[in-house]
Design a protein around this motif. Structure first.
Motif, short mmCIF file in Angstrom:
data_model
loop_
_atom_site.label_atom_id
_atom_site.label_comp_id
_atom_site.label_asym_id
_atom_site.label_seq_id
_atom_site.Cartn_x
_atom_site.Cartn_y
_atom_site.Cartn_z
N GLU A 96 113.87 99.23 99.57
CA GLU A 96 112.99 100.24 100.32
C GLU A 96 112.86 101.68 99.07
OE1 GLU A 96 111.71 99.48 103.96
OE2 GLU A 96 111.30 98.44 102.14
N VAL A 97 113.80 102.30 98.77
CA VAL A 97 113.19 103.64 97.82
C VAL A 97 112.59 103.25 97.23
CG1 VAL A 97 114.73 105.10 95.96
CG2 VAL A 97 115.79 104.48 98.05
N PHE A 98 113.15 102.39 96.32
CA PHE A 98 111.47 101.82 95.21
C PHE A 98 110.02 101.73 95.88
CE2 PHE A 98 115.12 100.74 92.45
CZ PHE A 98 114.57 102.02 91.35
N ARG A 99 109.84 101.14 96.97
CA ARG A 99 108.62 100.60 97.37
C ARG A 99 107.95 101.61 98.07
NH1 ARG A 99 107.18 100.34 102.20
NH2 ARG A 99 108.92 101.35 103.26
N ALA A 100 108.68 102.94 98.66
CA ALA A 100 108.12 104.25 99.29
C ALA A 100 108.16 105.31 97.95
CB ALA A 100 109.29 104.93 99.79
N GLY A 101 108.64 104.88 96.96
CA GLY A 101 108.28 105.40 95.69
C GLY A 101 107.10 105.55 94.92
N LEU A 102 106.85 103.94 94.53
CA LEU A 102 105.92 102.87 94.21
C LEU A 102 104.52 102.91 95.18
CD1 LEU A 102 108.00 100.56 93.03
CD2 LEU A 102 106.96 101.88 91.26
N GLN A 103 104.45 103.37 96.71
CA GLN A 103 103.65 103.59 97.78
C GLN A 103 103.25 105.02 97.50
OE1 GLN A 103 104.87 101.80 101.04
NE2 GLN A 103 103.41 100.55 100.57
N SER A 104 103.52 105.96 96.61
CA SER A 104 103.81 107.02 96.52
C SER A 104 102.47 107.58 95.89
CB SER A 104 104.56 108.22 96.61
OG SER A 104 105.30 107.80 95.44
N VAL A 105 101.96 106.42 94.80
CA VAL A 105 101.23 106.91 93.60
C VAL A 105 100.02 106.30 94.26
CG1 VAL A 105 100.90 106.19 91.50
CG2 VAL A 105 103.21 105.85 92.30
N ASP A 106 99.44 107.46 94.06
CA ASP A 106 97.50 108.25 94.80
C ASP A 106 96.73 106.48 93.99
OD1 ASP A 106 95.17 108.94 94.84
OD2 ASP A 106 94.63 110.02 93.95
N ALA A 107 96.07 105.52 94.92
CA ALA A 107 95.83 104.50 95.23
C ALA A 107 94.33 104.57 93.59
CB ALA A 107 95.11 103.51 95.60
N GLY A 108 94.11 105.70 93.53
CA GLY A 108 92.65 106.61 92.87
C GLY A 108 93.29 106.39 91.34
N GLN A 109 94.53 106.55 90.86
CA GLN A 109 94.77 106.29 89.73
C GLN A 109 94.69 105.02 89.20
OE1 GLN A 109 97.73 109.00 88.36
NE2 GLN A 109 97.69 110.55 90.47
N ILE A 110 95.67 104.28 90.36
CA ILE A 110 95.61 102.71 90.06
C ILE A 110 94.61 102.38 89.47
CG2 ILE A 110 96.85 100.55 90.50
CD1 ILE A 110 98.97 102.13 91.90
N GLU A 111 93.54 102.43 90.28
CA GLU A 111 92.36 101.17 90.49
C GLU A 111 91.58 102.38 89.49
OE1 GLU A 111 90.21 103.04 93.75
OE2 GLU A 111 91.02 101.58 94.36
N ALA A 112 91.42 103.53 88.49
CA ALA A 112 90.92 103.80 87.23
C ALA A 112 91.60 103.49 86.00
CB ALA A 112 90.89 105.56 87.36
N ALA A 113 92.81 103.21 86.42
CA ALA A 113 93.94 102.69 85.14
C ALA A 113 93.07 100.96 84.91
CB ALA A 113 95.45 102.22 85.09
N GLU A 114 92.73 100.82 86.22
CA GLU A 114 92.21 99.00 85.75
C GLU A 114 91.19 99.28 85.88
OE1 GLU A 114 92.24 95.72 89.30
OE2 GLU A 114 92.63 97.28 90.32
N ALA A 115 90.20 99.69 86.34
CA ALA A 115 88.77 100.04 85.80
C ALA A 115 88.84 100.14 83.93
CB ALA A 115 88.16 101.09 86.07
#
Length: 264
Positions: A149-168
């Protein structure tokens, strides 16, 4: 007004703890009984540290895998992860220790022997499964659910926009996780992760119910032999306090340095 800020933030509590701890250890060195108890319990410190380090390392690895499964696109992985987390978090650590030691461990041995028979290997006995490793397995299973749960909360705290930009930009999932998600998530993850590590130091005392010769078990044996419960358990408590407070201060310093690092 500004000059008074450092005085307000000065850790007077730590000064008091150091003074009390120094006085306690000074008393121990002057008293032959205290010195004898400390010498006896010193062997248990190694066991406690070993159980904590190995158990927490295994729990961290399993917790991270569970967190990744919980955030997976696969419905089956998400449901299996959630099932594991909710079931394990609902069982007290002491009960889990007893269950793993006397139910799961014999079942694993029976499963091993069943597989060994099919390939012609020698079977093993349940008592060959060391109680120390049963305790480590139980603590790893128990803490992995909380760390997930600690890891899940930490990973979900990262802005989704940055992940989408990296994917792009064409980064695959592993590189997105390694270069974008995890370096940012770790700053959120570290404080609760450190708290759980300190908590495991204390919960490692529960392995004494299995007869593992940690600090607590040796304290019980020593007190039963000399009938000096006051002195013996004073030393036991002092050892645990020294370990947990020192760890808390080190982790707090490390977290502060992590926060001060630039994002690059």
């Amino acid at each position: 007004m500004a000059a008074s800020a450092p005085d307000k933030d000065f850790p007077w509590w730590l000064l008091a703890v150091v003074a009390l701890g120094g006085f306690a250890y000074w008393q121990i060195l002057l008293d032959d009984l205290y010195t004898q108890v400390l010498t006896t319990l010193r062997r248990g410190i190694v066991t406690t540290v070993f159980v904590t380090l190995v158990g927490f390392a295994l729990a961290t690895a399993l917790g991270l895998l569970l967190a990744l499964a919980a955030l997976s696109r696969s419905l089956i992985l998400r449901q299996v992860s959630r099932f594991y987390i909710e079931i394990i978090r609902g069982i007290p650590i002491l009960v889990l220790l007893l269950y793993v030691a006397f139910v799961l461990a014999p079942a694993l041995v029976a499963l091993w022997n069943w597989g060994a028979e099919s390939v012609g290997a020698d079977p093993i006995r349940t008592r060959d499964f060391n109680l120390l490793w049963r305790a480590i397995l139980a603590l790893s299973i128990g803490y992995s659910a909380f760390l997930a749960e600690v890891f899940r909360a930490g990973l979900q705290s990262v802005d989704a926009g940055q992940i989408e930009a990296a994917e792009a930009l064409g980064l695959n999932r592993w590189n997105r996780f390694r270069h974008i998600v995890f370096p940012q998530a770790i700053r959120t993850i570290l404080p609760p992760l450190g708290n759980d590590f300190v908590a495991m130091v204390k919960d490692s005392s529960l392995v004494s119910v299995l007869g593992v010769l940690d600090i607590t078990q040796l304290g019980k044996v020593t007190a039963a032999g000399n009938f000096r419960y006051f002195e013996t358990y004073n030393v036991v408590a002092l050892i645990y306090l020294t370990m947990t407070i020192t760890l808390s201060l080190v982790l707090r310093r490390f977290e502060k340095r992590m926060r001060q690092r630039p994002d690059g």
